[in-house]
Design an enzyme around this catalytic site. Structure first.
Site, PDB file in Angstrom:
ATOM      1  N   GLU A 106       3.915 -11.216  -6.460  1.00 33.07           N
ATOM      2  CA  GLU A 106       2.778 -11.341  -7.374  1.00 33.07           C
ATOM      3  C   GLU A 106       3.046 -10.765  -8.758  1.00 33.07           C
ATOM      4  OE1 GLU A 106       3.101  -9.376  -4.843  1.00 33.07           O
ATOM      5  OE2 GLU A 106       2.104  -7.453  -5.067  1.00 33.07           O
ATOM      6  N   LYS A 118      -4.669  -7.501 -19.177  1.00 31.02           N
ATOM      7  CA  LYS A 118      -4.430  -7.542 -20.618  1.00 31.02           C
ATOM      8  C   LYS A 118      -4.247  -8.969 -21.140  1.00 31.02           C
ATOM      9  CE  LYS A 118      -3.734  -4.585 -23.868  1.00 31.02           C
ATOM     10  NZ  LYS A 118      -4.767  -3.576 -24.031  1.00 31.02           N
ATOM     11  N   CYS A 131       5.403  -6.059   1.515  1.00 25.95           N
ATOM     12  CA  CYS A 131       5.725  -4.637   1.477  1.00 25.95           C
ATOM     13  C   CYS A 131       5.083  -3.911   2.663  1.00 25.95           C
ATOM     14  CB  CYS A 131       5.323  -4.056   0.121  1.00 25.95           C
ATOM     15  SG  CYS A 131       6.056  -2.456  -0.184  1.00 25.95           S
ATOM     16  N   TYR A 132       4.050  -3.092   2.457  1.00 31.81           N
ATOM     17  CA  TYR A 132       3.386  -2.435   3.586  1.00 31.81           C
ATOM     18  C   TYR A 132       2.900  -3.478   4.592  1.00 31.81           C
ATOM     19  CZ  TYR A 132       0.108   0.512   6.203  1.00 31.81           C
ATOM     20  OH  TYR A 132      -0.552   1.182   7.201  1.00 31.81           O
ATOM     21  N   GLY A 177       0.840  -1.198   0.000  1.00 35.50           N
ATOM     22  CA  GLY A 177       0.000   0.000   0.000  1.00 35.50           C
ATOM     23  C   GLY A 177       0.871   1.242   0.000  1.00 35.50           C
ATOM     24  N   ASP A 185      -8.861  -4.557 -26.379  1.00 37.59           N
ATOM     25  CA  ASP A 185      -9.837  -4.502 -25.276  1.00 37.59           C
ATOM     26  C   ASP A 185     -11.242  -4.175 -25.786  1.00 37.59           C
ATOM     27  OD1 ASP A 185      -7.521  -4.792 -23.854  1.00 37.59           O
ATOM     28  OD2 ASP A 185      -7.441  -2.716 -23.159  1.00 37.59           O
ATOM     29  N   HIS A 214       7.685  -7.842  -4.161  1.00 42.34           N
ATOM     30  CA  HIS A 214       6.344  -8.241  -4.606  1.00 42.34           C
ATOM     31  C   HIS A 214       6.377  -9.568  -5.371  1.00 42.34           C
ATOM     32  CE1 HIS A 214       4.071  -4.593  -3.536  1.00 42.34           C
ATOM     33  NE2 HIS A 214       5.286  -4.055  -3.577  1.00 42.34           N
TER      34      HIS A 214
END
Ligand code: XMP
Length: 517
Positions: free
Chosen positions: A168, A373, A79-80, A52, A230, A166
């Protein structure tokens, strides 16, 4: 089920996606809800505390009830999430050396459940300002980087793991493996999916179509189509759901690549629909006159689009076609960058999300709002949309307007278009165009001196941006061959009047976004 607590990270939703890809259900919850879930929900097997933008020591920073750490539910702080865990359990967090992008992690102990299958050193992606400088009691360091001694930590007794990086994001090596190891700790068994394999049936295009039918009922939908993947996927899904009650509209605002209008008409011929094409070239430039702020540009463009669609809605109503919805090909990265969750920062107001007027009559229909995407491309493939189109480079809705820093004048627009043609042509010739995610020149608004034919020339600097990414959340700059860079630079400076220099942008995302504005 693994619960993800959202502290406003750009990648909280992506974390949920990764856990699902590993075959486990997730639920994203707010910080003040997690203790209640942890105490009462029998399905809860683990908790992930997201990153965050806040600092734990700031007034009003989001927090959780520390009782959660005593419940013996495995917790992964990212992280946060790591910083908050440290802070609440008696460690120390300070405003550290800021670090955004790649770093090399060295693992100290590879024999643990959470480090199972990892290499000794690998690249991880950071995005932090604060830093843990003292661990709470019971914690051990499992890995560190040159800058961050406590990059990977664990309290094995309480089953709490912390990562400063991170796992992810696409560009963190072994990220999925770490998440998989965490799931193993949560389940006490192996996750349903193996690392990296994705359950493609998890993208439910039939559900999307059914959902569109339910939302739309028997009204009509107009759709903003740009010729990109998209909006084409969103339009194809909608056409499948409601047939001729879907009316595509293409606004030619002069800010798109040459040939876009013809390209759009061609796509919809195949789908069996003829888009209404609106020529707004002159008016668009008029509205952008003297505008230099990028957020303002996006708002003007977003508002102008809506004005046009509103006009069309009224016209169609006179023909007894009751249009209630505007279809947009918004995807998740547009949403989160435009401040898509409670504690998230606004990075930029994408023209189709944060750039819209508040008093719109048309309701938005955004069937791809929760997808990334690469997922949209996968849906496109399953809808039999041409591979060429599915793999096409994205092009932002505000087009060249956000690739020209400062005012969009006719002259600078022409220069940008010519430079873009050179970039496309040279990358295509070198066989590179289809292998990069995004490539474009930027009119930087900076000026420099050149010597052209022995004379002094003071012209604008063009920056070349070529990036690699899959899901848009992170990107690296493309390692283009020097000869190709040289060719592009020579051609732009020699062929386009008013350009003095070409520079190559070698910044990752984070920290730099892909576009300059
Ligand atoms: P950034 O610069 O945010 O770009 O890293 C991520 C992707 O989004 C596109 N982009 C936009 N697309 N409206 C859009 O439709 C916008 O306002 C906008 N801004 C950026 C960008 O081209 C890239 O594909």
């Amino acid at each position: 089920m693994i619960f993800v607590v959202d502290f406003g990270s750009q990648t909280t939703h992506l974390l949920g996606r990764r856990i699902r890809e590993l075959g486990v259900d997730t639920k994203i919850v707010q910080p003040d809800e997690i203790l209640r879930y942890a105490q009462n929900d029998k399905d809860i097997k683990g908790v992930i505390l997201s990153g965050g933008p806040s600092s734990v020591y700031s007034k009003g920073a989001p927090t959780i009830d520390p009782q959660i750490f005593d419940l013996k539910i495995p917790i992964l702080g990212i992280c946060y999430g790591l910083q908050l865990t440290t802070y609440l359990l008696g460690g120390k967090v300070v405003a550290g050396r800021k670090e955004y992008g790649p770093a090399k992690l060295k693992i100290e102990n590879l024999k643990l459940k959470i480090t199972n299958g990892l290499q000794e050193t690998f690249v991880v992606w950071m995005s932090h300002g604060d830093e843990v400088v003292a661990l709470p009691e019971g914690f051990k360091t499992l890995g560190s980087t040159g800058h961050v001694p406590f990059a990977f930590v664990e309290d094995s007794k309480r089953k709490i793991i912390g990562l400063q990086f991170h796992p992810e994001v696409e560009h963190t090596e072994n990220g999925l493996r770490i998440l998989k190891n965490f799931i193993v700790i949560c389940q006490g068994s192996h996750p349903a999916q193996s690392e990296g394999s994705r359950d493609s049936s998890a993208i439910p295009q039939n559900d999307i179509i059914e959902n569109i039918k339910t939302i739309v009922g028997d009204s009509y939908v107009i759709g903003a189509v740009s010729g990109g993947v998209d909006s084409t996927v969103a339009a194809t899904l909608t056409a499948k759901a409601i047939g001729k009650r879907f009316i595509p509209i293409h606004v030619d605002n002069g800010l798109m690549r040459e040939g876009t209008r013809e390209h759009v008409v061609g796509i919809f011929k195949k789908i069996g629909a003829r888009p209404i094409v609106v020529n707004a070239v002159g008016e668009m430039l008029k509205r952008l006159r003297k505008v230099t702020d990028s957020e303002k540009k996006r708002k003007i463009i977003g508002n102008f689009y809506i004005e046009i669609f509103e006009r069309i809605r009224k016209k169609l109503l006179k023909k007894s076609l009751p249009v209630k919805f505007l279809l947009q090909g918004t995807i998740y990265s547009d949403v989160i960058e435009s401040q898509g969750s409670k504690y998230a920062s606004r990075i930029k107001s994408h023209h189709n999300v944060g750039g819209l007027p508040k008093n719109m009559k048309l309701k938005l229909l955004e069937p791809l709002r929760n997808f990334y995407k690469d997922e949209v491309r996968e849906i496109g493939r399953r809808l039999d949309i041409d591979e060429d189109l599915v793999n096409r480079q994205p092009f932002p809705g505000p087009g060249y307007a956000v690739r020209i820093r400062g005012e969009v004048t006719k002259k600078r627009l022409e220069q940008e278009k010519k430079a873009d043609e050179v970039v496309i042509h040279e990358l295509e010739k070198a066989g590179i165009l289809d292998n990069v995610f995004l490539s474009f020149p930027v009119m930087t608004g900076a000026y420099s001196t050149a010597v052209k034919g022995d004379g002094r020339h003071f012209g604008e600097v063009v920056a070349l941006r070529v990036v690699q990414s899959k899901d848009i959340m992170t990107s690296t700059w493309a390692k283009l061959p020097y000869e190709v860079l040289q060719k592009i630079s020579s051609r732009i400076v020699n062929e386009i009047p008013g350009i003095s220099r070409v520079v190559y942008d070698i910044t990752t995302k984070p920290p730099a976004t892909m576009e300059w504005e």
